[in-house]
Design an enzyme around this catalytic site. Sequence first.
Site, PDB file in Angstrom:
ATOM      1  N   ARG A 180      11.625  -5.370   5.057  1.00  0.00           N
ATOM      2  CA  ARG A 180      11.339  -3.960   4.719  1.00  0.00           C
ATOM      3  C   ARG A 180      12.310  -3.002   5.405  1.00  0.00           C
ATOM      4  NH1 ARG A 180       5.343  -1.740   5.412  1.00  0.00           N
ATOM      5  NH2 ARG A 180       5.587  -2.444   7.567  1.00  0.00           N
ATOM      6  N   ARG A 228      11.686  -0.901  10.898  1.00  0.00           N
ATOM      7  CA  ARG A 228      10.683  -0.546  11.907  1.00  0.00           C
ATOM      8  C   ARG A 228      10.660  -1.587  13.029  1.00  0.00           C
ATOM      9  NH1 ARG A 228       5.317   0.596   8.490  1.00  0.00           N
ATOM     10  NH2 ARG A 228       4.472  -0.582  10.250  1.00  0.00           N
ATOM     11  N   ARG A 281       0.319  -8.932  13.486  1.00  0.00           N
ATOM     12  CA  ARG A 281      -0.350  -7.924  12.651  1.00  0.00           C
ATOM     13  C   ARG A 281      -1.179  -8.588  11.549  1.00  0.00           C
ATOM     14  NH1 ARG A 281       4.643  -4.814  11.091  1.00  0.00           N
ATOM     15  NH2 ARG A 281       3.323  -3.825   9.531  1.00  0.00           N
ATOM     16  N   LYS A 304       0.835  -1.214   0.000  1.00  0.00           N
ATOM     17  CA  LYS A 304       0.000   0.000   0.000  1.00  0.00           C
ATOM     18  C   LYS A 304       0.869   1.265   0.000  1.00  0.00           C
ATOM     19  CE  LYS A 304      -2.141  -1.167   3.798  1.00  0.00           C
ATOM     20  NZ  LYS A 304      -1.446  -2.463   4.074  1.00  0.00           N
ATOM     21  N   ARG A 308      -9.453   0.523   9.144  1.00  0.00           N
ATOM     22  CA  ARG A 308      -8.976  -0.838   9.388  1.00  0.00           C
ATOM     23  C   ARG A 308      -9.995  -1.641  10.183  1.00  0.00           C
ATOM     24  NH1 ARG A 308      -3.225   0.262   9.057  1.00  0.00           N
ATOM     25  NH2 ARG A 308      -1.890  -1.487   9.577  1.00  0.00           N
TER      26      ARG A 308
HETATM   27  P1  ADP Z   1       1.427  -1.776   7.826  1.00  0.00           P
HETATM   28  O1  ADP Z   1       0.888  -1.090   6.632  1.00  0.00           O
HETATM   29  O2  ADP Z   1       2.800  -2.300   7.641  1.00  0.00           O
HETATM   30  O3  ADP Z   1       0.502  -2.771   8.450  1.00  0.00           O
HETATM   31  P2  ADP Z   1       0.997   0.673   9.340  1.00  0.00           P
HETATM   32  O4  ADP Z   1       2.139   1.601   9.263  1.00  0.00           O
HETATM   33  O5  ADP Z   1      -0.209   0.949   8.531  1.00  0.00           O
HETATM   34  O6  ADP Z   1       1.568  -0.766   9.045  1.00  0.00           O
HETATM   35  O7  ADP Z   1       0.501   0.528  10.845  1.00  0.00           O
HETATM   36  C1  ADP Z   1       1.426   0.315  11.904  1.00  0.00           C
HETATM   37  C2  ADP Z   1       0.646   0.231  13.220  1.00  0.00           C
HETATM   38  O8  ADP Z   1      -0.033   1.480  13.475  1.00  0.00           O
HETATM   39  C3  ADP Z   1      -0.475  -0.806  13.250  1.00  0.00           C
HETATM   40  O9  ADP Z   1       0.009  -2.104  13.591  1.00  0.00           O
HETATM   41  C4  ADP Z   1      -1.392  -0.231  14.345  1.00  0.00           C
HETATM   42  O10 ADP Z   1      -0.853  -0.451  15.640  1.00  0.00           O
HETATM   43  C5  ADP Z   1      -1.300   1.274  14.071  1.00  0.00           C
HETATM   44  N1  ADP Z   1      -2.360   1.693  13.115  1.00  0.00           N
HETATM   45  C6  ADP Z   1      -2.171   2.201  11.870  1.00  0.00           C
HETATM   46  N2  ADP Z   1      -3.343   2.483  11.290  1.00  0.00           N
HETATM   47  C7  ADP Z   1      -4.317   2.145  12.169  1.00  0.00           C
HETATM   48  C8  ADP Z   1      -5.737   2.167  12.151  1.00  0.00           C
HETATM   49  N3  ADP Z   1      -6.424   2.601  11.075  1.00  0.00           N
HETATM   50  N4  ADP Z   1      -6.404   1.741  13.259  1.00  0.00           N
HETATM   51  C9  ADP Z   1      -5.751   1.314  14.347  1.00  0.00           C
HETATM   52  N5  ADP Z   1      -4.414   1.234  14.427  1.00  0.00           N
HETATM   53  C10 ADP Z   1      -3.684   1.642  13.353  1.00  0.00           C
HETATM   54  P1  ADP Z   2       2.126  -1.950   3.215  1.00  0.00           P
HETATM   55  O1  ADP Z   2       2.117  -0.447   3.246  1.00  0.00           O
HETATM   56  O2  ADP Z   2       0.929  -2.526   2.530  1.00  0.00           O
HETATM   57  O3  ADP Z   2       2.365  -2.563   4.555  1.00  0.00           O
HETATM   58  P2  ADP Z   2       4.692  -1.628   1.815  1.00  0.00           P
HETATM   59  O4  ADP Z   2       4.412  -0.748   0.664  1.00  0.00           O
HETATM   60  O5  ADP Z   2       5.408  -1.031   2.975  1.00  0.00           O
HETATM   61  O6  ADP Z   2       3.349  -2.388   2.288  1.00  0.00           O
HETATM   62  O7  ADP Z   2       5.534  -2.881   1.267  1.00  0.00           O
HETATM   63  C1  ADP Z   2       5.936  -3.940   2.124  1.00  0.00           C
HETATM   64  C2  ADP Z   2       7.307  -4.469   1.651  1.00  0.00           C
HETATM   65  O8  ADP Z   2       7.124  -5.149   0.404  1.00  0.00           O
HETATM   66  C3  ADP Z   2       8.356  -3.386   1.401  1.00  0.00           C
HETATM   67  O9  ADP Z   2       9.604  -3.889   1.799  1.00  0.00           O
HETATM   68  C4  ADP Z   2       8.285  -3.154  -0.107  1.00  0.00           C
HETATM   69  O10 ADP Z   2       9.528  -2.709  -0.652  1.00  0.00           O
HETATM   70  C5  ADP Z   2       7.913  -4.534  -0.623  1.00  0.00           C
HETATM   71  N1  ADP Z   2       7.056  -4.502  -1.836  1.00  0.00           N
HETATM   72  C6  ADP Z   2       6.058  -3.610  -2.130  1.00  0.00           C
HETATM   73  N2  ADP Z   2       5.467  -3.918  -3.306  1.00  0.00           N
HETATM   74  C7  ADP Z   2       6.091  -5.037  -3.764  1.00  0.00           C
HETATM   75  C8  ADP Z   2       5.915  -5.852  -4.948  1.00  0.00           C
HETATM   76  N3  ADP Z   2       4.983  -5.567  -5.867  1.00  0.00           N
HETATM   77  N4  ADP Z   2       6.728  -6.932  -5.086  1.00  0.00           N
HETATM   78  C9  ADP Z   2       7.670  -7.215  -4.145  1.00  0.00           C
HETATM   79  N5  ADP Z   2       7.893  -6.496  -3.035  1.00  0.00           N
HETATM   80  C10 ADP Z   2       7.101  -5.404  -2.826  1.00  0.00           C
END
Ligand code: ADP
Ligand code: ADP
Length: 217
Positions: free
Chosen positions: A129, A163, A174, A15, A90
């Site tokens: 990541r 992270r 998660r 995303k 979420r």
């Molecule tokens: P990722 O996309 O890798 O799952 P995020 O950066 O979106 O991680 O979220 C990291 C953490 O921030 C989540 O595990 C949660 O603790 C908190 N968080 C983010 N967005 C939300 C949301 N919409 N509602 C509740 N907690 C959230």
């Molecule tokens: P999210 O925000 O949904 O948690 P991220 O954009 O942070 O996901 O991507 C998660 C990990 O996967 C990062 O290390 C990123 O570089 C990698 N990644 C993202 N898109 C792709 C893809 N299409 N193929 C392989 N790896 C990817």
Amino acid sequence: MQTFIVLLGPPGAGKGTQALAIAEKLDIPHISSGDLFRENLRNQTELGKLAKSYMDRGELVPDEVTISMVRERLSRVDCARGALLDGFPRTPAQAVALDGILKEFGSRVNWVPYINVPDEVLVGRLTGRWTCRTDPTHIYNLKTNPPTKPGVCDLCGGELYQRDDDKLETVQNRIKVYMKQTMPLIEYYRNAGVLVEVEGQQGIEKVSSDLLAAITK
Ligand code: ADP
Ligand code: ADP
């Protein structure tokens, strides 16, 4: 006309990676709830202190605080033309709240691209990541999207770091939390007629072009 897009998909679906390109293309701000929480953590605000314990465990921050944080962000002037939401909503309660907030603006959620990636791929993506300290929207992966110079952001020269919540144990939780609390949103948005599915297990550029094709058709 305002355009509000919600990027949906499990943690690690891509995303954040996709948001950068889409927001630029559509010229709307990219709002990541995770980045907003991490900014609050860095600045040691009350909200940051509250969110930390949830984030460390890979649990969701309670709806009430999350919704009011996003409401405040959406009411800023840069959202006059819309926004790309990443990581919010979420939970079903957050989705209902978002509908209410946008209704107040005379607007609505226009598109919800759902980036579909199989579970077994997610763990490897998240534990590999690396994120830029200077600009958290610059995201890398040791295996699938490495920086040219280890530890340094190609785009801005910032330092790359892992992270805290990208360690194996938290990642697994998660993904579990996503299955339970966020998956129901797929049906919610499908019923609203705004869901578009995109295959996320393809090269980054192909996912971007599929996404753009889906939301501009
Ligand atoms: P990722 O996309 O890798 O799952 P995020 O950066 O979106 O991680 O979220 C990291 C953490 O921030 C989540 O595990 C949660 O603790 C908190 N968080 C983010 N967005 C939300 C949301 N919409 N509602 C509740 N907690 C959230
Ligand atoms: P999210 O925000 O949904 O948690 P991220 O954009 O942070 O996901 O991507 C998660 C990990 O996967 C990062 O290390 C990123 O570089 C990698 N990644 C993202 N898109 C792709 C893809 N299409 N193929 C392989 N790896 C990817």
